[in-house]
Design an enzyme around this catalytic site. Sequence first.
Site, PDB file in Angstrom:
ATOM      1  N   HIS A 120      -6.532   9.931  -2.511  1.00 30.49           N
ATOM      2  CA  HIS A 120      -6.010   9.812  -1.064  1.00 30.49           C
ATOM      3  C   HIS A 120      -7.076  10.648   0.091  1.00 30.49           C
ATOM      4  CE1 HIS A 120      -2.004   9.548   1.039  1.00 30.49           C
ATOM      5  NE2 HIS A 120      -2.921   9.184   2.000  1.00 30.49           N
TER       6      HIS A 120
ATOM      7  N   LYS B 291      -2.035   6.021  -4.484  1.00 29.42           N
ATOM      8  CA  LYS B 291      -2.935   7.116  -4.360  1.00 29.42           C
ATOM      9  C   LYS B 291      -2.659   8.589  -4.705  1.00 29.42           C
ATOM     10  CE  LYS B 291      -3.407   4.918   0.393  1.00 29.42           C
ATOM     11  NZ  LYS B 291      -2.107   4.476   0.668  1.00 29.42           N
TER      12      LYS B 291
ATOM     13  N   ASP C  66       0.707  -1.127   0.130  1.00 23.72           N
ATOM     14  CA  ASP C  66      -0.130  -0.096  -0.109  1.00 23.72           C
ATOM     15  C   ASP C  66       0.998   1.173   0.184  1.00 23.72           C
ATOM     16  OD1 ASP C  66      -2.725   1.090   0.455  1.00 23.72           O
ATOM     17  OD2 ASP C  66      -1.572   2.223   1.835  1.00 23.72           O
TER      18      ASP C  66
ATOM     19  N   TYR D 187       3.911   9.315   0.218  1.00 20.61           N
ATOM     20  CA  TYR D 187       5.035   8.678   1.061  1.00 20.61           C
ATOM     21  C   TYR D 187       6.394   8.883   0.915  1.00 20.61           C
ATOM     22  CZ  TYR D 187       0.492   6.326   2.756  1.00 20.61           C
ATOM     23  OH  TYR D 187      -0.466   6.241   3.083  1.00 20.61           O
TER      24      TYR D 187
HETATM   25  P1  NAD Z   1      -0.087   0.711  11.698  1.00 20.26           P
HETATM   26  O1  NAD Z   1      -1.309   0.512  12.808  1.00 20.26           O
HETATM   27  O2  NAD Z   1       0.226  -0.244  10.935  1.00 20.26           O
HETATM   28  O3  NAD Z   1       1.044   0.917  13.058  1.00 20.26           O
HETATM   29  C1  NAD Z   1       2.324   0.987  12.577  1.00 20.26           C
HETATM   30  C2  NAD Z   1       3.029   1.080  13.883  1.00 20.26           C
HETATM   31  O4  NAD Z   1       2.892  -0.191  14.624  1.00 20.26           O
HETATM   32  C3  NAD Z   1       4.482   1.256  13.757  1.00 20.26           C
HETATM   33  O5  NAD Z   1       5.058   2.245  14.628  1.00 20.26           O
HETATM   34  C4  NAD Z   1       5.110  -0.189  13.803  1.00 20.26           C
HETATM   35  O6  NAD Z   1       6.392  -0.062  14.541  1.00 20.26           O
HETATM   36  C5  NAD Z   1       4.173  -0.765  15.045  1.00 20.26           C
HETATM   37  N1  NAD Z   1       4.108  -2.082  14.927  1.00 20.26           N
HETATM   38  C6  NAD Z   1       3.744  -2.852  13.571  1.00 20.26           C
HETATM   39  N2  NAD Z   1       3.536  -4.094  13.637  1.00 20.26           N
HETATM   40  C7  NAD Z   1       3.848  -4.283  14.929  1.00 20.26           C
HETATM   41  C8  NAD Z   1       3.789  -5.434  16.064  1.00 20.26           C
HETATM   42  N3  NAD Z   1       3.551  -6.660  15.263  1.00 20.26           N
HETATM   43  N4  NAD Z   1       4.044  -5.241  17.285  1.00 20.26           N
HETATM   44  C9  NAD Z   1       4.337  -4.153  18.102  1.00 20.26           C
HETATM   45  N5  NAD Z   1       4.449  -2.977  17.124  1.00 20.26           N
HETATM   46  C10 NAD Z   1       4.117  -3.174  15.903  1.00 20.26           C
HETATM   47  O7  NAD Z   1      -0.264   2.237  11.074  1.00 20.26           O
HETATM   48  P2  NAD Z   1      -0.090   2.916   9.791  1.00 20.26           P
HETATM   49  O8  NAD Z   1       1.250   2.735   9.412  1.00 20.26           O
HETATM   50  O9  NAD Z   1      -0.626   4.294  10.238  1.00 20.26           O
HETATM   51  O10 NAD Z   1      -1.161   2.287   8.839  1.00 20.26           O
HETATM   52  C11 NAD Z   1      -0.894   1.117   8.074  1.00 20.26           C
HETATM   53  C12 NAD Z   1      -0.674   1.563   6.725  1.00 20.26           C
HETATM   54  O11 NAD Z   1      -2.080   2.116   6.319  1.00 20.26           O
HETATM   55  C13 NAD Z   1       0.366   2.774   6.450  1.00 20.26           C
HETATM   56  O12 NAD Z   1       1.602   2.320   6.293  1.00 20.26           O
HETATM   57  C14 NAD Z   1      -0.307   3.216   5.053  1.00 20.26           C
HETATM   58  O13 NAD Z   1       0.099   2.184   4.139  1.00 20.26           O
HETATM   59  C15 NAD Z   1      -1.858   3.046   5.228  1.00 20.26           C
HETATM   60  N6  NAD Z   1      -2.531   4.380   5.673  1.00 20.26           N
HETATM   61  C16 NAD Z   1      -3.129   5.005   4.780  1.00 20.26           C
HETATM   62  C17 NAD Z   1      -3.623   6.406   5.106  1.00 20.26           C
HETATM   63  C18 NAD Z   1      -4.490   7.128   4.265  1.00 20.26           C
HETATM   64  O14 NAD Z   1      -4.841   8.352   4.339  1.00 20.26           O
HETATM   65  N7  NAD Z   1      -5.033   6.355   3.283  1.00 20.26           N
HETATM   66  C19 NAD Z   1      -3.359   6.861   6.334  1.00 20.26           C
HETATM   67  C20 NAD Z   1      -2.633   6.232   7.226  1.00 20.26           C
HETATM   68  C21 NAD Z   1      -2.189   5.146   6.662  1.00 20.26           C
END
Ligand code: NAD
Length: 319
Positions: free
Chosen positions: A112, A79, A45, A50
Amino acid sequence: METTITLKRTGAKMPLVGFGLWKVTKETCAATVYNAIKEGYRLFDGASDYGNEKEAGEGIARAIKDGLVKREDVWITSKLWNSYHEKERVLEGCKNSLALWGLEYFDLYLVHFPISIEYIDPKVKFPQEWWGVDGKTVTPIKVPYQETWTEIEKLVDAGLAKNIGMSNAQGSLIHDVMRYARIEPQVLQVELHPYLTQESLITYCKRLNIAITAYSSFGPQSYVEINCDKGAVSLLEHDTVGSIASKNGKTTAQVLLRWALQQGLAVIPKSNNHERLVQNLACTGFELTADEMKTISGLNINLRLNDPVDIHPSFAIFA
Ligand code: NAD
């Protein structure tokens, strides 16, 4: 258990668990993507915003070259950024991203945010982000969503996007798009976790046969490093999630992902840590009971961590 969700119109099978690329550093991105493919991830994704699409594309290209996968085995989502919403900019936004990835098409292309801001030439500033070249002024512009959506549909006609969708949209905007869409949105990507359960949005999308991808499945965790966690208690360390995790012999991260999957949602966890990346993919081999699902959903406090009103008061799209 199913590992994909079938999208309307094309019947394309989108993987239910993918890898999120937000805040994956340029330096580590190619290797992370390559290693994620090795471990079994088949969906990435990304987004122009990014700033790591070139590096992500390098990881994919290396995996293809080494024979780990073929292009058609991996699902790439990107996006359109907010500064490319005008009708003469949408194609440019998509083509720029495709060129960075080194791809001929995206499996899924999303708008986005339903927010338009002034264009900035990528040669001057990239990624453009929310702010102007001075790094502090935000300049909203007036572009109706319909104008952007009509151009997004043309990306399908041109073969540049196989599937299209929306992100950060609520029911009223989806309702509006459904009135004029020649090609209906197939996917909605939104913030969704036990602190923001959005049941009525899920019900509405199911009714319209729009698949939902939940982002920020771990709630505040992703926002700690950018000082935007709004002081919320970590879901990964939450006692309620913790006790359900120990009962199931799983980690809290796996339980949070499983909770989303069991509602028919796709997830895209991000991790820069290889062990966690592997752990996150392994969230399909167990079942939470109806009571456990209910208990986790009961944590809802309607806490929205990614709210553009924090960027500019006129971006109160979730008010
Ligand atoms: P996420 O909920 O995936 O959390 C990521 C965080 O959790 C990181 O700090 C990581 O170190 C920690 N983490 C990951 N796996 C873990 C585990 N197994 N144990 C402990 N900690 C762990 O958050 P995100 O990155 O905000 O969301 C995921 C994806 O969604 C993004 O990378 C992006 O691709 C997408 N996203 C899209 C939008 C949008 O506007 N469309 C906005 C935010 C995120």
